[in-house]
Design a protein around this motif. Sequence first.
Motif, mmCIF file in Angstrom:
data_model
loop_
_atom_site.group_PDB
_atom_site.id
_atom_site.type_symbol
_atom_site.label_atom_id
_atom_site.label_comp_id
_atom_site.label_asym_id
_atom_site.label_seq_id
_atom_site.Cartn_x
_atom_site.Cartn_y
_atom_site.Cartn_z
ATOM 1 N N GLU A 1 -7.502 -4.737 0.158
ATOM 2 C CA GLU A 1 -7.457 -4.110 -1.156
ATOM 3 C C GLU A 1 -8.539 -3.041 -1.218
ATOM 4 O O GLU A 1 -9.621 -3.202 -0.659
ATOM 5 C CB GLU A 1 -7.682 -5.147 -2.258
ATOM 6 N N MET A 2 -8.233 -1.955 -1.911
ATOM 7 C CA MET A 2 -9.187 -0.857 -2.061
ATOM 8 C C MET A 2 -9.368 -0.588 -3.553
ATOM 9 O O MET A 2 -8.689 0.263 -4.128
ATOM 10 C CB MET A 2 -8.688 0.382 -1.303
ATOM 11 N N PRO A 3 -10.272 -1.332 -4.200
ATOM 12 C CA PRO A 3 -10.448 -1.208 -5.649
ATOM 13 C C PRO A 3 -11.119 0.100 -6.054
ATOM 14 O O PRO A 3 -11.820 0.733 -5.254
ATOM 15 C CB PRO A 3 -11.335 -2.409 -5.991
ATOM 16 N N LEU A 4 -10.912 0.494 -7.292
ATOM 17 C CA LEU A 4 -11.516 1.703 -7.832
ATOM 18 C C LEU A 4 -13.034 1.643 -7.709
ATOM 19 O O LEU A 4 -13.658 0.644 -8.055
ATOM 20 C CB LEU A 4 -11.125 1.866 -9.303
ATOM 21 N N MET B 1 -14.779 1.631 -4.934
ATOM 22 C CA MET B 1 -15.245 1.056 -3.668
ATOM 23 C C MET B 1 -15.890 2.143 -2.808
ATOM 24 O O MET B 1 -15.300 3.181 -2.535
ATOM 25 C CB MET B 1 -14.069 0.435 -2.913
ATOM 26 N N ALA C 1 -3.727 3.644 -2.020
ATOM 27 C CA ALA C 1 -5.013 4.076 -2.576
ATOM 28 C C ALA C 1 -5.288 5.534 -2.203
ATOM 29 O O ALA C 1 -4.699 6.069 -1.265
ATOM 30 C CB ALA C 1 -6.139 3.190 -2.055
ATOM 31 N N SER D 1 -8.607 6.174 -6.663
ATOM 32 C CA SER D 1 -7.365 5.616 -7.190
ATOM 33 C C SER D 1 -7.109 4.313 -6.451
ATOM 34 O O SER D 1 -6.868 4.310 -5.239
ATOM 35 C CB SER D 1 -6.201 6.589 -6.993
ATOM 36 N N ALA D 2 -7.204 3.205 -7.173
ATOM 37 C CA ALA D 2 -7.121 1.885 -6.544
ATOM 38 C C ALA D 2 -5.757 1.645 -5.912
ATOM 39 O O ALA D 2 -4.734 2.161 -6.365
ATOM 40 C CB ALA D 2 -7.418 0.803 -7.577
#
Length: 239
Positions: A32-35, A37, A55, A99-100
């Motif tokens: 996952e690549m959260p906002l 990061m 993302a 952009s997550a």
Amino acid sequence: MLKTPLKDQNHLFHSIPTSEWERLLPHIEAVEMPLGMVMSEPGMKLSHAYFPSTAIVSVLHALENGTSAEVAAIGNEGLIGISIFMGGGTSSSSCIVKSAGLGYRIKSHILLEEFNYSTPLMHLFLRFTQALITQITQTAVCNRHHLLEQQLCRLLLVNLDRLPSNQLLMTQELIARLLGVRREGVTEAALKIQSAGFIKYARGQVTILDRIGLEKRSCECYKVVKTEYQRLLPERMAI
């Protein structure tokens, strides 16, 4: 181990020859690549290379006074971590998720081994690097010589190309930081574009209503970069 259809989630993955893909596949990890990061910072040696799927990552350069501006955006057309195989080991820029979404990663030493072993993979990654350099240099020229309204159109189009929908989650504060300008200027430029019927902006969400109009209002920088990506990475390249 990931299933082969996931190869289609990133354009570089899709272009990797079958034999190289089979060697890399056991080492690919979905993440996952959260906002927000932070994927890399100046002088940081990367433990992994990242390949975004849904993302989008912003490549930023900062000054001593704390101000910064985006010099490139990387989505499902590329990778984060060119310093791994370009020989420098580290980079002077920061990479932050703007952009997550989802992505994949490969340990740096695994990727470097395959890069040095496989000529087709080397050529693929070097072509992407050349396209990325074009984006960085064209963005520098754009930020210096073009109107803020044109820069905003370019920024929106660059992000739109890397998403499956016509909606972008971007606050005016974020846009101002990416362009290295004051928020008031972004507000004025966004109102002009919205009044022209190209976008609808509300509560940090930008909906693209007229892409053709947005492209016409943008400067030539968007087309220059898009054309270079398509020339260097033609297979399955949507941008």
